[in-house]
Design an enzyme around this catalytic site. Structure first.
Site, PDB file in Angstrom:
ATOM      1  CG  HIS A   1      -1.970   1.106   1.134  1.00  0.00           C
ATOM      2  ND1 HIS A   1      -3.328   0.886   1.209  1.00  0.00           N
ATOM      3  CD2 HIS A   1      -1.826   2.440   0.960  1.00  0.00           C
ATOM      4  CE1 HIS A   1      -3.966   2.034   1.099  1.00  0.00           C
ATOM      5  NE2 HIS A   1      -3.068   3.007   0.952  1.00  0.00           N
TER       6      HIS A   1
ATOM      7  CG  HIS B   1      -1.058   6.217  -2.796  1.00  0.00           C
ATOM      8  ND1 HIS B   1      -2.256   6.102  -3.474  1.00  0.00           N
ATOM      9  CD2 HIS B   1      -1.304   5.795  -1.530  1.00  0.00           C
ATOM     10  CE1 HIS B   1      -3.184   5.650  -2.639  1.00  0.00           C
ATOM     11  NE2 HIS B   1      -2.627   5.451  -1.449  1.00  0.00           N
TER      12      HIS B   1
ATOM     13  NE  ARG C   1       2.808  22.128 -14.787  1.00  0.00           N
ATOM     14  CZ  ARG C   1       2.892  23.446 -14.700  1.00  0.00           C
ATOM     15  NH1 ARG C   1       3.189  24.171 -15.778  1.00  0.00           N
ATOM     16  NH2 ARG C   1       2.676  24.053 -13.536  1.00  0.00           N
TER      17      ARG C   1
ATOM     18  CG  ASP D   1      -7.019   5.862  -6.503  1.00  0.00           C
ATOM     19  OD1 ASP D   1      -8.178   5.424  -6.353  1.00  0.00           O
ATOM     20  OD2 ASP D   1      -6.590   6.865  -5.906  1.00  0.00           O
TER      21      ASP D   1
ATOM     22  N   GLY E   1      -8.888   8.425  -2.435  1.00  0.00           N
ATOM     23  CA  GLY E   1      -9.543   9.729  -2.509  1.00  0.00           C
ATOM     24  C   GLY E   1     -10.237  10.085  -1.211  1.00  0.00           C
TER      25      GLY E   1
ATOM     26  CG  HIS F   1      -7.442   4.001   0.271  1.00  0.00           C
ATOM     27  ND1 HIS F   1      -7.042   3.384  -0.882  1.00  0.00           N
ATOM     28  CD2 HIS F   1      -6.364   4.731   0.694  1.00  0.00           C
ATOM     29  CE1 HIS F   1      -5.784   3.721  -1.148  1.00  0.00           C
ATOM     30  NE2 HIS F   1      -5.357   4.540  -0.209  1.00  0.00           N
TER      31      HIS F   1
ATOM     32  CD  GLU G   1      -6.429   7.252   4.675  1.00  0.00           C
ATOM     33  OE1 GLU G   1      -7.074   6.966   3.648  1.00  0.00           O
ATOM     34  OE2 GLU G   1      -5.293   7.762   4.649  1.00  0.00           O
TER      35      GLU G   1
ATOM     36  CG  ASP H   1      -1.083   5.880   2.636  1.00  0.00           C
ATOM     37  OD1 ASP H   1      -1.439   5.503   1.508  1.00  0.00           O
ATOM     38  OD2 ASP H   1      -1.813   6.543   3.398  1.00  0.00           O
TER      39      ASP H   1
HETATM   40 ZN   LIG Z   1      -3.387   5.043   0.483  1.00  0.00          ZN
END
Ligand SMILES: [Zn+2]
Length: 338
Positions: A18, A20, A73, A137, A169, A196, A199, A277
């Site tokens: 887990h 990101h 970008r 995600d 999110g 998720h 949390e 995370d």
């Molecule tokens: Zn997370």
């Protein structure tokens, strides 16, 4: 103070389930991107960038997540950051990772999800020491139709190492139930699923995720302690939990590791995995996570190794991949076996 030296945590092979990608960009790389695109007068130095990643609550964290994304970008930026992230994992002996990535956060750039994923894969593959598979995600703040479309698109990206979907999110404002058809679609494509839950929101969000989305793993999962029946459900069903203790402390879900339910989850023999995370936004490492658990809960080296073995067991590798990973762990000179 722990009586296990930091160098032991650093040396053992580790696994992340887990984490990101966009929250794992080494700050030197992110600073390079911020400067490339003209900077932000309110963040004049790299030190100021580091200070920016301190939060009052989960909503504040999401605000900073969005701010950071403004400096990603081009497709080359995705390749640059992915290579930097993979090399950072490798430097910490994190040898296997299932990383969330959020391509729909970058819709305004006009790139397809396939193009973004390919750019990320190019960067990840430049680091041979760590295997990074991808979890897309679908972002709970998104309209359901967009999330459905995202699943259709990522189902065709297995050759780029996309193995599943996640739902991240703003949990506090977007309950899981409406995403039931999105998760059913993902399953129909053979994609793995995680959510998720527990949390930024409480037990209702976790029950909703379990009952409506049927996920294979629960991300965070901590606020189950607010409903004893849910804790018993975790135990009875041996649910795979992706706990992220220091992340939860940094976003003020819990005031300290001592107040975090992860210690109780481990003591009750649940299927706990430990994860960072968004390590570069929370200033944490897996070594920090394990050292904190040893300090606060008195875990042993064997306990830490078992947590990592749990992560291998509930990873989304094929059985032969899991067996190979177990063999790598158990033959490491610093590994502690039963
Ligand atoms: Zn997370």
């Amino acid at each position: 103070m722990t009586d296990i030296p930091t160098r032991w945590f650093d040396a053992i092979p580790k696994v992340e389930l887990h984490v990101h990608l966009e929250g794992s960009i080494p700050l030197d790389t992110l600073w390079e991107l911020v400067q490339r695109y003209g900077g932000d007068p309110s963040v004049p130095t790299r030190a100021a960038l580091e200070q920016r990643f301190v939060y009052t609550d989960f909503a504040h964290f999401i605000e900073m997540w969005v701010w950071k994304n403004r400096y990603i970008r081009s497709l080359d930026d995705f390749t640059l950051l992915a290579e930097a992230v993979a090399r950072d994992f490798a430097a910490q002996n994190i040898i296997y990772v299932e990383a969330h990535y959020s391509p729909t956060d970058f819709r305004a750039l006009g790139f397809s999800i396939a193009a973004i994923t390919a750019a990320i894969r190019t960067g990840l593959d430049r680091c041979a020491e760590t295997t990074v598979l991808l979890i897309c995600d679908v972002v709970r703040d998104s309209p359901i139709e967009r999330a459905m479309q995202t699943v259709h698109e990522v189902a065709a990206l297995r050759h780029l190492g996309v193995v599943g979907i996640g739902l991240g999110g703003s949990e506090q404002s977007h309950p899981p139930e409406p995403f039931a058809p999105v998760f059913a679609l993902a399953r129909s494509y053979g994609l793995h699923t995680t959510v998720h839950a527990g949390e930024a929101a409480g037990p209702a969000s976790i029950w909703g995720a379990i009952n409506a989305l049927l996920p294979e793993r629960i991300g965070h999962a901590g606020r189950a302690v607010e409903d004893p029946a849910l804790v018993e459900y975790y135990v009875a069903h041996n649910l795979a939990l992706e706990c992220c203790p220091l992340s939860n402390v940094r976003t003020n879900v819990y005031p300290s590791i001592a107040a975090h339910p992860v210690g109780m989850f481990i003591a009750r023999g649940m299927c706990v995995t430990i994860n960072t995370d968004d390590p570069k936004m929370f200033h944490n490492t897996l070594t920090d996570e394990y050292a904190a658990l040893v300090d606060v809960y008195g875990l042993t080296r064997r306990d830490i190794c078992r947590l990592i073995e749990n992560a291998v067991d509930v990873s989304w590798l094929a059985p032969e991949g899991r067996a190979a990973l177990h063999a790598t762990l158990s033959t490491h000179p610093d590994w502690v076996r039963d």
